[in-house]
Motif scaffolding. Sequence first.
Motif, mmCIF file in Angstrom:
data_model
loop_
_atom_site.group_PDB
_atom_site.id
_atom_site.type_symbol
_atom_site.label_atom_id
_atom_site.label_comp_id
_atom_site.label_asym_id
_atom_site.label_seq_id
_atom_site.Cartn_x
_atom_site.Cartn_y
_atom_site.Cartn_z
ATOM 1 N N UNK A 40 -40.730 -44.308 -46.981
ATOM 2 C CA UNK A 40 -39.364 -44.330 -47.512
ATOM 3 C C UNK A 40 -38.433 -44.413 -46.308
ATOM 4 N N UNK A 41 -38.284 -45.608 -45.743
ATOM 5 C CA UNK A 41 -37.554 -45.750 -44.483
ATOM 6 C C UNK A 41 -36.040 -45.641 -44.600
ATOM 7 N N UNK A 42 -35.527 -45.321 -45.793
ATOM 8 C CA UNK A 42 -34.092 -45.081 -45.927
ATOM 9 C C UNK A 42 -33.771 -43.711 -45.338
ATOM 10 N N UNK A 43 -32.534 -43.285 -45.428
ATOM 11 C CA UNK A 43 -32.116 -42.038 -44.784
ATOM 12 C C UNK A 43 -32.515 -40.838 -45.648
ATOM 13 N N UNK A 44 -33.676 -40.285 -45.357
ATOM 14 C CA UNK A 44 -34.164 -39.171 -46.173
ATOM 15 C C UNK A 44 -33.298 -37.932 -45.992
ATOM 16 N N UNK A 45 -32.602 -37.812 -44.865
ATOM 17 C CA UNK A 45 -31.714 -36.665 -44.666
ATOM 18 C C UNK A 45 -30.602 -36.645 -45.710
#
Length: 300
Positions: free
Chosen positions: A110-115
């Motif tokens: 899941x290379x989106x912004x997991x933060x």
Amino acid sequence: MSDTKIYNSLAEFYRSMNLEIQQDFDFTIHSLDLLHGQPPVQSPFFRTNYHAFLLIEAGKGHYTIDAHTFPLKAGSFYFTNPGHLKSFFIEENWQGFILSFSESFLKEHYPLQIEQEFPFLYQETIPVMYLPNDIFADLKVSYDVLHKEYISASAFKRRIIGGHLVSLLFKTKELLTQYQAKIETENRGEVITAAFRQLLNKNLLDVLQEKVQHIWAVTDYADYLYIHPNHLSTTVKTETGKTVKQWIDEKIHTEARTLLLHSDKTVAEVAYTLYFSDTSNFSRFFKKMEGQTPGQFRKS
């Protein structure tokens, strides 16, 4: 408890308890009733460098995290994040599942912004959620699917698990809006550490989005929090078992892995994105953290 052991994988933790589990990569899921032997079982205090999510279908006990103790019973769902000081006590055998994963594994799938998407993965302490039977049963289906894939021989197992893990995290995000209890932060150390970790995630996110041109050092965080750098370092080390510098380096390493896996940037471009002075410095840093050079990692 400065000498409290920090474990880098679930297999390493169970090995310390003279139990062996299979772990082929930085994700695991195992049945709880096969792991702990005959109760009562009391673990020592320990810390981990991975996220752990537990689903308790039956049994009785409690777990302690950062000076907070929560009872565990049928219908319990909880998770812990890296760095926490924790222990558990099993009074009656637990049934259910424990899964673990690293931040790097999640970012790989899941290379989106997991933060931003999953901020609960970076919070200090989140209490146990006690779920109604129908909600618990629905969540158990997700664990059953993950476990089935984990023990399969599929050539695409890693990628399939990654997709199902993201789905589980979205379910968790939804459950937290309805079933998360509130606790009061009890000490200044927790407040400082929580603020530091939030700032760390924000700084790296701003760097990647080219909003800032500087990765913060220890002094930058201390200045922002209006405390002495030594006080910040001592506090974070006491609360998490790792220094501020270790947290920074591990975060840079995770972002470097993500860029190497999920972008077309050259190694030099990744180095400059993360504000290393040159490619050789970046390569030395990455090899120290990963055990192989950026080029070797990208080909593996």
